[in-house]
Design an enzyme around this catalytic site. Structure first.
Site, PDB file in Angstrom:
ATOM      1  N   HIS A 131      -3.192   6.938   3.196  1.00 41.68           N
ATOM      2  CA  HIS A 131      -3.624   5.660   2.627  1.00 41.68           C
ATOM      3  C   HIS A 131      -5.034   5.354   3.140  1.00 41.68           C
ATOM      4  O   HIS A 131      -5.317   5.497   4.330  1.00 41.68           O
ATOM      5  CB  HIS A 131      -2.644   4.561   3.034  1.00 41.68           C
ATOM      6  CG  HIS A 131      -3.099   3.192   2.657  1.00 41.68           C
ATOM      7  ND1 HIS A 131      -3.583   2.899   1.400  1.00 41.68           N
ATOM      8  CD2 HIS A 131      -3.163   2.036   3.368  1.00 41.68           C
ATOM      9  CE1 HIS A 131      -3.918   1.618   1.355  1.00 41.68           C
ATOM     10  NE2 HIS A 131      -3.671   1.076   2.538  1.00 41.68           N
ATOM     11  N   ASN A 164     -10.180  -0.343   0.181  1.00 41.59           N
ATOM     12  CA  ASN A 164      -8.720  -0.246   0.166  1.00 41.59           C
ATOM     13  C   ASN A 164      -8.213  -0.769  -1.176  1.00 41.59           C
ATOM     14  O   ASN A 164      -8.286  -1.964  -1.444  1.00 41.59           O
ATOM     15  CB  ASN A 164      -8.167  -1.075   1.333  1.00 41.59           C
ATOM     16  CG  ASN A 164      -6.658  -1.040   1.427  1.00 41.59           C
ATOM     17  OD1 ASN A 164      -5.978  -0.598   0.495  1.00 41.59           O
ATOM     18  ND2 ASN A 164      -6.128  -1.514   2.537  1.00 41.59           N
ATOM     19  N   CYS A 222       0.811  -1.230   0.000  1.00 38.69           N
ATOM     20  CA  CYS A 222       0.000   0.000   0.000  1.00 38.69           C
ATOM     21  C   CYS A 222       0.838   1.271   0.000  1.00 38.69           C
ATOM     22  O   CYS A 222       0.312   2.360  -0.250  1.00 38.69           O
ATOM     23  CB  CYS A 222      -0.941   0.009   1.187  1.00 38.69           C
ATOM     24  SG  CYS A 222      -1.937  -1.459   1.230  1.00 38.69           S
TER      25      CYS A 222
HETATM   26  N1  ACO Z   1     -18.614  -8.401   9.809  1.00 38.41           N
HETATM   27  C1  ACO Z   1     -19.105  -8.603  11.054  1.00 38.41           C
HETATM   28  N2  ACO Z   1     -18.313  -8.931  12.098  1.00 38.41           N
HETATM   29  C2  ACO Z   1     -16.996  -9.053  11.867  1.00 38.41           C
HETATM   30  C3  ACO Z   1     -16.436  -8.843  10.598  1.00 38.41           C
HETATM   31  C4  ACO Z   1     -17.305  -8.521   9.537  1.00 38.41           C
HETATM   32  N3  ACO Z   1     -16.873  -8.295   8.296  1.00 38.41           N
HETATM   33  N4  ACO Z   1     -15.100  -9.031  10.675  1.00 38.41           N
HETATM   34  C5  ACO Z   1     -14.834  -9.331  11.957  1.00 38.41           C
HETATM   35  N5  ACO Z   1     -15.978  -9.377  12.677  1.00 38.41           N
HETATM   36  C6  ACO Z   1     -16.152  -9.668  14.087  1.00 38.41           C
HETATM   37  C7  ACO Z   1     -14.993 -10.463  14.665  1.00 38.41           C
HETATM   38  O1  ACO Z   1     -15.151 -11.837  14.422  1.00 38.41           O
HETATM   39  C8  ACO Z   1     -15.090 -10.125  16.132  1.00 38.41           C
HETATM   40  O2  ACO Z   1     -16.081 -10.925  16.714  1.00 38.41           O
HETATM   41  P1  ACO Z   1     -15.898 -11.490  18.228  1.00 38.41           P
HETATM   42  O3  ACO Z   1     -15.824 -10.259  19.093  1.00 38.41           O
HETATM   43  O4  ACO Z   1     -17.100 -12.305  18.410  1.00 38.41           O
HETATM   44  O5  ACO Z   1     -14.602 -12.249  18.205  1.00 38.41           O
HETATM   45  C9  ACO Z   1     -15.618  -8.674  16.145  1.00 38.41           C
HETATM   46  O6  ACO Z   1     -16.181  -8.449  14.831  1.00 38.41           O
HETATM   47  C10 ACO Z   1     -14.544  -7.643  16.375  1.00 38.41           C
HETATM   48  O7  ACO Z   1     -13.416  -8.011  15.594  1.00 38.41           O
HETATM   49  P2  ACO Z   1     -12.113  -7.126  15.560  1.00 38.41           P
HETATM   50  O8  ACO Z   1     -11.095  -7.855  14.746  1.00 38.41           O
HETATM   51  O9  ACO Z   1     -11.768  -6.701  16.941  1.00 38.41           O
HETATM   52  O10 ACO Z   1     -12.661  -5.890  14.760  1.00 38.41           O
HETATM   53  P3  ACO Z   1     -11.928  -4.552  14.491  1.00 38.41           P
HETATM   54  O11 ACO Z   1     -12.673  -3.447  15.091  1.00 38.41           O
HETATM   55  O12 ACO Z   1     -10.451  -4.650  14.789  1.00 38.41           O
HETATM   56  O13 ACO Z   1     -12.089  -4.416  12.921  1.00 38.41           O
HETATM   57  C11 ACO Z   1     -10.791  -4.685  10.938  1.00 38.41           C
HETATM   58  C12 ACO Z   1     -11.528  -5.382  12.073  1.00 38.41           C
HETATM   59  C13 ACO Z   1     -11.808  -3.830  10.185  1.00 38.41           C
HETATM   60  C14 ACO Z   1     -10.198  -5.719  10.038  1.00 38.41           C
HETATM   61  C15 ACO Z   1      -9.724  -3.770  11.559  1.00 38.41           C
HETATM   62  O14 ACO Z   1      -8.927  -4.492  12.464  1.00 38.41           O
HETATM   63  C16 ACO Z   1      -8.848  -3.140  10.534  1.00 38.41           C
HETATM   64  O15 ACO Z   1      -9.280  -2.325   9.733  1.00 38.41           O
HETATM   65  N6  ACO Z   1      -7.560  -3.471  10.571  1.00 38.41           N
HETATM   66  C17 ACO Z   1      -6.610  -2.936   9.593  1.00 38.41           C
HETATM   67  C18 ACO Z   1      -6.818  -3.653   8.303  1.00 38.41           C
HETATM   68  C19 ACO Z   1      -6.039  -3.027   7.212  1.00 38.41           C
HETATM   69  O16 ACO Z   1      -5.870  -1.840   7.170  1.00 38.41           O
HETATM   70  N7  ACO Z   1      -5.561  -3.877   6.316  1.00 38.41           N
HETATM   71  C20 ACO Z   1      -4.822  -3.510   5.192  1.00 38.41           C
HETATM   72  C21 ACO Z   1      -3.619  -2.727   5.574  1.00 38.41           C
HETATM   73  S1  ACO Z   1      -2.266  -2.719   4.498  1.00 38.41           S
HETATM   74  C22 ACO Z   1      -2.810  -2.702   3.043  1.00 38.41           C
HETATM   75  O17 ACO Z   1      -3.542  -1.807   2.807  1.00 38.41           O
HETATM   76  C23 ACO Z   1      -2.490  -3.813   2.126  1.00 38.41           C
END
Ligand code: ACO
Length: 330
Positions: free
Chosen positions: A257, A287, A116
């Site tokens: 980003h 993204n 990214c």
């Molecule tokens: N829909 C519904 N629920 C979901 C989903 C979904 N799509 N995905 C995860 N959950 C659930 C999880 O299972 C978890 O459930 P639990 O509490 O029963 O275990 C709950 O939601 C919370 O999960 P978290 O992982 O804590 O959610 P978080 O708030 O961290 O959001 C996310 C997850 C959106 C992936 C976040 O961590 C994020 O954006 N991280 C960065 C990702 C990123 O930027 N990636 C690319 C970067 S580099 C590049 O760009 C290549």
């Protein structure tokens, strides 16, 4: 770096494929819902390339717009750099396909893999080639067809990513021009490489060897990525401001980003940048990895937000983990 010349952004353009994958569409595919996706990421929809569209096709459409904006033709271009992790093929480079499609043969063309951060890494290299007087006009593209590497059974990743391309023509500035690239600072921390991977089809693991289909898809540790994204982008913004002796009030726009709106809010919060001066377009695109910054920048220009003469800070992070900043006057 002090050089003979300075570079400027001569033209910008972007392209998003027609097909849209909305949060409602994803509700039919995995256990998720529109409200969760919007609240946790800010993403509402993403664009998906047609089956017959390769990454270089997206590059071409974005590049043509950037060239038109710069009032240049393909024959004016001295170098093509494509930031991508989802190129047409493993070999040859997408930049070579793009060079042929544009019809500007016999110039240097290569891909750059910084995930990214690929676009700002590429801008930094273009800036060096211009500062040293080697080239005059460089086409820099960030482009991805990432949906082909996404597991649409994995709700943590499939809600995030989309396809698209953005391009800049970076040109040698006149000595009196104040609208130039002021600085670029790039970093990588290979110790965090396993947080975000696409493992198949590499020398460690060929696609045909792996029985684990997930290895052929983007895999990430979301929470760890989130924390490191905020930490690295904030550090990169600080570095750029200190290096150029500017404070947040002197920056008209930050183009970060576009991975997650909450990441952008957390970075803004550290510097008291008002959110209305952070360019946010991920609601529309998701993204698009190396393409997010030039797509969001182009959107902000076309919508009258970013204007010529304004001071702009770009910052990114990505798999690697790579990160960086570019400070420029547009
Ligand atoms: N829909 C519904 N629920 C979901 C989903 C979904 N799509 N995905 C995860 N959950 C659930 C999880 O299972 C978890 O459930 P639990 O509490 O029963 O275990 C709950 O939601 C919370 O999960 P978290 O992982 O804590 O959610 P978080 O708030 O961290 O959001 C996310 C997850 C959106 C992936 C976040 O961590 C994020 O954006 N991280 C960065 C990702 C990123 O930027 N990636 C690319 C970067 S580099 C590049 O760009 C290549």
């Amino acid at each position: 770096m002090v050089g003979l010349y300075r570079s400027r952004v001569a033209g910008v353009g972007s392209y998003l494929p027609e097909k849209i994958l909305s949060n409602k569409d994803l509700e039919q595919m995995v256990d998720t819902n529109d409200q969760w996706i919007v609240e946790r990421t800010g993403i509402e929809r993403r664009h998906i390339a047609a089956p017959d569209q390769a990454t270089s096709d997206l590059c071409l459409l974005a590049s043509q717009k950037a060239l038109e904006d710069a009032k240049l033709t393909p024959s004016d271009i001295d170098l093509i750099i494509v930031g991508t992790v989802s190129g047409d093929r493993q070999m040859p480079s997408t930049a070579c396909y793009l060079q042929h499609k544009l019809g500007c043969s016999n110039i240097m063309a290569f891909d750059l893999n910084a995930a990214c951060s690929g676009f700002i890494y590429s801008i930094s290299i273009a800036d060096q080639f211009i500062r040293t007087g080697v080239y005059k006009n460089i086409l820099v593209v960030g482009a991805e067809v990432l949906h082909r590497y996404i597991n649409y059974k994995d709700r943590e990743t499939c809600i995030l990513f989309g396809d698209g391309a953005g391009a800049w023509v970076v040109s040698r500035a006149e000595s009196t021009d104040k609208n130039v690239i002021a600085s670029s600072h790039m970093h990588a921390d290979g110790g965090l490489s396993e947080l975000l991977t696409l493992q198949g089809n590499g020398s460690l693991l060929s696609t045909s060897e792996t029985p684990d289909e997930n290895k052929n898809f983007v895999q990430m540790k979301g929470r760890e990525i989130f924390k490191n994204a905020v930490r690295t982008m904030a550090a990169c913004c600080k570095e750029a401001m200190e290096h150029n002796q500017v404070n947040p009030d002197q920056i008209d726009w930050v183009v970060p980003h576009q991975a997650n709106k909450r990441i952008i809010e957390a970075v803004a919060d550290q510097f008291k940048f008002p959110m209305d001066r952070m360019v946010v377009y991920l609601n529309e695109t998701g993204n698009t990895s190396a393409a997010t910054i030039p797509i969001a920048f182009d959107w902000a220009v076309k919508n009258g937000k970013i204007q010529r003469g304004q001071q702009i800070l770009l910052t990114a992070f990505g798999a690697g983990l790579t990160s960086g900043s570019v400070l420029l006057r547009y």
